[in-house]
Design a protein around this motif. Structure first.
Motif, mmCIF file in Angstrom:
data_model
loop_
_atom_site.group_PDB
_atom_site.id
_atom_site.type_symbol
_atom_site.label_atom_id
_atom_site.label_comp_id
_atom_site.label_asym_id
_atom_site.label_seq_id
_atom_site.Cartn_x
_atom_site.Cartn_y
_atom_site.Cartn_z
ATOM 1 N N UNK A 171 40.126 41.146 36.438
ATOM 2 C CA UNK A 171 41.256 40.420 35.866
ATOM 3 C C UNK A 171 42.470 40.675 36.762
ATOM 4 N N UNK A 172 43.193 41.758 36.572
ATOM 5 C CA UNK A 172 44.251 42.111 37.510
ATOM 6 C C UNK A 172 43.667 42.712 38.789
ATOM 7 N N UNK A 173 42.474 43.261 38.695
ATOM 8 C CA UNK A 173 41.784 43.735 39.890
ATOM 9 C C UNK A 173 41.201 42.543 40.646
ATOM 10 N N UNK A 174 41.024 42.728 41.922
ATOM 11 C CA UNK A 174 40.379 41.711 42.759
ATOM 12 C C UNK A 174 38.903 42.032 42.942
ATOM 13 N N UNK A 175 38.593 43.319 43.065
ATOM 14 C CA UNK A 175 37.209 43.749 43.239
ATOM 15 C C UNK A 175 37.100 45.238 42.942
ATOM 16 N N UNK A 176 35.860 45.697 42.789
ATOM 17 C CA UNK A 176 35.590 47.119 42.589
ATOM 18 C C UNK A 176 34.333 47.486 43.362
ATOM 19 N N UNK A 177 34.406 48.595 44.066
ATOM 20 C CA UNK A 177 33.283 49.048 44.884
ATOM 21 C C UNK A 177 32.985 50.505 44.583
ATOM 22 N N UNK A 178 31.713 50.803 44.325
ATOM 23 C CA UNK A 178 31.308 52.192 44.131
ATOM 24 C C UNK A 178 31.050 52.796 45.509
ATOM 25 N N UNK A 179 31.991 53.587 46.005
ATOM 26 C CA UNK A 179 31.908 54.127 47.359
ATOM 27 C C UNK A 179 30.860 55.231 47.471
#
Length: 231
Positions: A102-110
């Protein structure tokens, strides 16, 4: 004028007024009102001619209660503000039950205990303040400190700034569903520097702005003309 009414305990009404023609360059405005006694608390914002042309729309929805506060860290307030379109979180759960930004663009589990959340550079609070890494971390830490209902979703997460628009999240356990945790109502992103004790001091990011509020009785909202997301 079209009305959809669902009767429960309280009435929430959203009124949208605008011209359908693309030639006049005007954008639609909207107003929403909530009245605890179930009466129509919003006045019509345009004349009969507009109504006859189908340019006025009122949506009346029902809820079990009206928020007692405007501060997202107060009990039940964040859920209500998200319900009426005034507030947003980093993520949301769609109709299919999937977590999406939503407010985030993406999420990555590093790695097993680290997530990196990229924020949308264009996102803004109502005040125009950027929703950057500093603002997001300040909001979540304020919720952690002041909202008991937010703690189950935040207590195992540590937030740090990787860069201006990237938040690094370190988890106590491996492979935690961080985007899901940050989709709950209680993780609503708000300007932690604002007081949130009146309509003029609250600062959220949603497409509707609160313009009038009586605790547990009435809430009136209007369209945010500077909403960061294209509609």
């Amino acid at each position: 004028m079209r009305r959809t009414v669902f009767f429960l305990l309280l009435i929430v009404m959203i009124t949208v007024t605008g011209c359908n023609s693309a030639n006049n360059g005007t954008s639609p405005s909207s107003q929403a009102a909530t009245d605890s006694n179930g009466s129509n608390a919003a006045s019509e914002t345009s004349g009969t001619a507009d109504a006859d042309n189908g340019n006025d729309q009122e949506l009346i929805i029902a809820g079990q209660e009206i928020a007692a506060s405007l501060d997202p860290v107060k009990p039940l307030t964040s859920s209500y503000l998200r319900l009426v379109g005034a507030g947003e979180a980093l993520f949301k759960v769609n109709a299919e039950g999937e977590v999406e930004p939503e407010l985030a663009e993406s999420a990555t589990e590093a790695d097993p205990t680290t997530w990196e959340i990229r924020l949308r550079p264009e996102a803004r609070f109502w005040s125009g303040k950027a929703i950057d890494a500093d603002a997001v971390i300040a909001s979540l830490e304020r919720s952690r400190a002041l909202d008991l209902q937010a703690q189950p979703f935040l207590e195992e997460l540590t937030f740090s700034k990787k860069d201006d628009y990237t938040v690094r999240v370190t988890t106590k356990r491996e492979h935690m569903p961080v985007p899901l945790n940050l989709s709950y109502y209680q993780t609503l992103i708000h300007n932690a520097e604002a007081k949130h004790d009146a309509v003029d001091t609250m600062d959220l990011s949603g497409m509707y702005k609160v313009v009038e509020f009586v605790p547990k009785q009435k809430m009136v909202l209007e369209a945010n003309a500077n909403y960061w997301k294209e509609q």
